[in-house]
Structure formats: structure tokens, C-alpha cells
Write an enzyme that holds these catalytic residues in place. Sequence first.
Site, short mmCIF file in Angstrom:
data_model
loop_
_atom_site.label_atom_id
_atom_site.label_comp_id
_atom_site.label_asym_id
_atom_site.label_seq_id
_atom_site.Cartn_x
_atom_site.Cartn_y
_atom_site.Cartn_z
N LYS A 173 0.83 -1.21 0.00
CA LYS A 173 0.00 0.00 0.00
C LYS A 173 0.86 1.25 0.00
CE LYS A 173 -2.21 3.50 2.00
NZ LYS A 173 -1.73 4.56 2.92
N ASP A 213 -6.25 0.61 0.40
CA ASP A 213 -6.31 0.96 1.82
C ASP A 213 -7.70 0.60 2.33
OD1 ASP A 213 -7.90 2.81 0.58
OD2 ASP A 213 -7.31 4.46 1.89
#
Length: 217
Positions: A126, A145
Site C-alpha cells: 500500500k 487501503d
Amino acid sequence: MDRDRPEAQRRLDRILRGLDAAYPGAGCTLRHGSALELLVATILSAQCTDERVNRVTEELFRKYRRPEDYVRVPAEELEADIRSTGFYRNKARNLRGACRTMLESFGGAVPDTMEQLLQLPGVARKTANVVLGVAFGKAEGVVVDTHVSRVARRLGLSGAPSAEGIERDLMAALPRERWISFSHQVIVHGRELCRARRPLCGRCPLEPDCRSEEKTI
DNA sequence: CTCCCGATAT
DNA sequence: ATATCAGGAG
């Protein structure tokens, strides 16, 4: 059953058009003036609103300008400087470890490849995708996310249980040139309308193409 | 899977 | 009181 493939493709196209219409020019909302600042802000953003991260980094970036600055101060001092973002012990340890790795292995610079970014403590896909996409203009993957996970599931774009699985599904479904912009658009969408708690489905431009079971009025 | 963790909204 | 916020490591 392979007659509904084109239908799914058209549904995805409408979702992408809707995102473009609703969130033109959506971008990273983490304040930063360099790759290092973006990396730090992104590490701090775990389970914390970007609004609070920006409030903390406003002072933080005046005091910490280079990787050396994060390594030089006592750990407790950095912890105090980032305390309000939560998880401050882990985050301080990761920031210091990442800076130490950059100094020892990457000439004191933020690396611009997925392989090297993943060597930094506190950096997984991420965070690496954010840094690569925003600071270096490279789309190595899709930022997944909490917002992208939730919205992708509600829209029916992925049923995968893990962030990695969701990212694979989105990478397979989306054209590569959309990987970065999609993430930013969906994050804004998830923050403002497709919220975790009380989604505002009545105002959602994507509602006709949404497969969520948890719609509200 | 659990733990890390403060701030804010409900 | 509880859920949630631009996650990652052990």
C-alpha cells in the site's frame, strides 16, 4: 455465463466514467514536498485521518528534513513528535528503521522501485504504491487501503478477503493508466459518500452500478 | 490472528 | 461505549 462478461465490463466502464465525472483531478491529500516527506506521511497515515497527519507533519517537516534527522534524535523524541497519529511507537521505529536502511543501502534517498521500497520497515504494498505512483509517477499496482477495500467490495469489484487479493482483482480489471487515479478517486469517494458507517447512497453517482447489500437511503 | 494506539464521530 | 481512521509486523 460468458454472456455476462461484456455486461460486467460495461458496468466497470460506467463506474470509471462516474468516478471521472464526480472526482476529476482527485489526487493525494497527504501534504508533502518531497519523496521523503510523502513516505513519512504515508507511514504515519496508518489508521489515522490524513487531516491529522497533515496537522502533525506541518511541524514535523520543519524539524526533520533529511533521513539523518530521524536517526539522530532519541527515539522518545520522535515518538513525542508524532504521538497524536496513534501507533506512535511502531511508527517511530519504522520511520527510523526506514531512514537507516535508506542511508545504509540506498545512498540516503527514497528508492523508486517496488523491490527496494518493500525492504524498508513499515512499508508494504500500500505504502509503496503511494510513493511510486505519487512521487515517481510509476504505476506498479493499485493502492488498496481501508477505503478502497470497502468501496471495491460494495461495488462488487472484488470479493477477495485480503488487500493483496483485492489489488490483484483491481489490477486485472483496470487499465494500467487508471491504477493511480482510481485509487485517489475511490479514496475521496469512500471518505465523502461511501463511508464505512452511514454511506450516503442517496447522493451516490455510482449507485445504479453498485451491488452493495448494505445500501442506505 | 493479534497487537499497536490517539482522536473523533455517533 | 463503540466504530473508524490513506497499515504493517510478528
